[in-house]
Design an enzyme around this catalytic site. Structure first.
Site, PDB file in Angstrom:
ATOM      1  N   SER A 102      -0.353  -5.828   0.586  1.00  0.00           N
ATOM      2  CA  SER A 102      -0.945  -4.954   0.259  1.00  0.00           C
ATOM      3  C   SER A 102      -2.413  -6.314   0.489  1.00  0.00           C
ATOM      4  O   SER A 102      -3.145  -7.189   1.457  1.00  0.00           O
ATOM      5  CB  SER A 102      -1.260  -3.934   0.040  1.00  0.00           C
ATOM      6  N   ASP A 140      -8.541  -3.701   3.852  1.00  0.00           N
ATOM      7  CA  ASP A 140      -7.673  -4.444   3.028  1.00  0.00           C
ATOM      8  C   ASP A 140      -6.355  -5.434   3.903  1.00  0.00           C
ATOM      9  O   ASP A 140      -6.650  -5.444   4.779  1.00  0.00           O
ATOM     10  CB  ASP A 140      -6.647  -3.841   2.272  1.00  0.00           C
ATOM     11  N   ASP A 157      -3.033  -5.286   4.518  1.00  0.00           N
ATOM     12  CA  ASP A 157      -2.433  -4.308   5.858  1.00  0.00           C
ATOM     13  C   ASP A 157      -2.753  -3.320   6.461  1.00  0.00           C
ATOM     14  O   ASP A 157      -1.961  -2.529   6.800  1.00  0.00           O
ATOM     15  CB  ASP A 157      -0.912  -3.851   5.574  1.00  0.00           C
ATOM     16  N   ASP A 205      -4.483  -0.207   5.243  1.00  0.00           N
ATOM     17  CA  ASP A 205      -4.297   1.386   4.794  1.00  0.00           C
ATOM     18  C   ASP A 205      -5.403   1.735   4.135  1.00  0.00           C
ATOM     19  O   ASP A 205      -6.190   2.908   4.197  1.00  0.00           O
ATOM     20  CB  ASP A 205      -2.840   1.024   4.480  1.00  0.00           C
TER      21      ASP A 205
HETATM   22 MG    MG Z   1      -2.480  -1.493   0.953  1.00  0.00          MG
END
Ligand code: MG
Length: 444
Positions: free
Chosen positions: A95, A236, A238, A240
């Site tokens: 992440s 961020d 990744d 999400d």
């Molecule tokens: Mg994330």
């Protein structure tokens, strides 16, 4: 039994989260999902490639069929689980963590991430022999169209023509992350003119740290002003989580992103709203305007996804800019959230939307606690005080006390030796008072 799963799957640097460990966890994950067809996706971190091979080897050696989704953002992979009718998903990503970190997030066939509690079921299986016989090992197949399938699904859920006519100009900061593989095509399809920052994929994250905090996106704020963009968006690592920048170049914190989305979702359709006990009161107040009460959950995306799967929820979100749109998937999706921003901008500028949000001030502190016992003792003190004074308490994760115009939460940190005290109120003074009062009470 060793514990590997935290609130967000397994995380570590390569010396702790080794390829060998990734292989063993993956064999056990395959067994947990009843083998079958498992989608594997990864981000572009320098260690993701080698961990991918370990994860794929673990799953295939246990007898699973692996669908290799390639390098894609987490929300794209999470959307694909249902579309492919997969039995589970493993995403190799850390992440927003620093570049030397990596990890895996495990998601079930219903699109729900595996929590710490469910993770123990996987850990328990790690002690069993899981290697399939030579004639029972699985295979690996490529799934090439993950990004195209995702973009098509997002566009289907938006008033495309209306957005195209608006000819929005957006500044997008990918933070050298995987969103750069999806967002340019998506926003161009929506007729947007885009200005991009940190758009090339780089596992060293040279442009900015992966966390889209205000300090980390100052270039984006300047770019919005310099280019006269309608808004700025940063993700961020990744994809999400997402934050916005309004047309005046002002940072919009994650809590407010969720509050805005609550209004956007409810003005079109009535339905349940869920959020964690650590989230700002702002979203609750927005929901109340539509006669909707907010369902609170424990802190952590898996718990939100579980509630989304069990109850009729229109929108769910957490305090750091992660918003779940159940119409698309049961995972936090920063890309779809940004696409929904385009729809909202057709109506009025982002600054106008922000003006309509109720204003709250917050204050926080942390109290040192030597160990888990000491942390729990502090939480008990607060709970006892609240019960004695008949205060309205939510105690599913720490103790949150709701007052008419303010609230305070006292909760133990999951990873550090601290108990955190956070308060929000209509005035800065009241927020400060609450934090001081509850810090004193915590000490007994
Ligand atoms: Mg994330």
């Amino acid at each position: 039994m060793a514990q590997y799963f935290g609130t967000n799957g397994v995380r570590g640097t390569l010396d702790t989260f080794t390829p060998e460990l990734a292989l063993r966890i993956s064999q056990a994950t395959g067994a947990y999902f009843g083998f079958g067809k498992i989608l594997v996706a990864r981000d572009h971190r320098l260690t993701s490639e080698c961990l991918f091979h370990a994860v794929a080897a673990g799953l295939v050696s246990a007898g699973c069929t692996v669908l290799d989704g390639g390098v894609i953002p987490a929300p794209v992979a999470e959307f694909a689980v249902k579309k492919l009718n997969a039995d589970g998903l493993v995403v190799i990503t850390a992440s927003h963590n620093p570049p030397e970190w990596n990890g895996i997030k495990v998601v079930d066939r219903n699109g729900i991430a595996i929590s710490r509690e469910r993770g123990t079921e996987i850990e328990r299986r790690m002690n069993q022999p899981l290697q399939a016989g030579w004639d029972r090992v699985g295979t690996l197949q490529r799934y090439e169209s993950a990004i195209a399938d995702y973009i098509a699904a997002v566009l289907e859920r938006l008033p495309m023509e209306k957005i195209r006519q608006k000819k929005l100009r957006l500044a997008l900061d990918f933070g050298n992350g995987t969103v750069g593989l999806v967002a340019p095509a998506l926003f161009r399809a929506l007729g947007c003119e885009i200005v991009t920052l940190n758009s090339h994929l780089d596992g060293r994250f040279p442009g900015r740290p992966s966390e889209p905090s205000e300090a980390n996106v100052s270039d984006l704020m300047a770019a919005v002003r310099a280019t006269g963009s309608d808004a700025g968006v940063a993700w961020d690592g990744d994809g999400d989580r997402v934050i916005f920048v309004d047309e005046k170049g002002r940072y919009v914190i994650g809590d407010k992103v969720f509050a805005l989305c609550t209004g956007w979702a409810l003005q079109r359709k009535k339905g349940g709203i869920a959020t964690t006990v650590a989230t700002s009161r702002v979203a609750e107040e927005v929901a109340r305007k539509y006669g909707v009460s907010v369902r609170y959950t424990r802190i952590g995306a898996p718990y939100l996804s579980e509630v989304v799967a069990q109850e009729k929820i229109l929108l769910a979100g957490e305090e750091v800019g992660g918003v779940i749109w159940p119409e698309l998937s049961r995972a936090k999706d920063g890309i779809f959230t940004a696409a929904k921003l385009c729809e909202a901008l057709c109506e009025k500028p982002l600054s106008k939307w922000l003006e309509e949000l109720p204003v709250y001030y917050n204050e926080k502190t942390k109290i040192e606690a030597k160990n888990e016992n000491e942390k729990q003792k502090i939480i008990q003190n607060i709970r006892a005080y609240a019960v004695k004074n008949k205060l309205p308490v939510i105690d599913m994760d720490g103790v949150r006390i709701n007052f008419p115009d303010s609230w305070v939460i006292v909760r133990a940190s999951g990873t550090e030796n601290y108990v955190r005290v956070f308060a929000e109120a209509k005035s800065a003074e009241r927020a400060k008072e609450l934090v001081e009062e509850y810090t004193k009470l915590a000490s007994g």
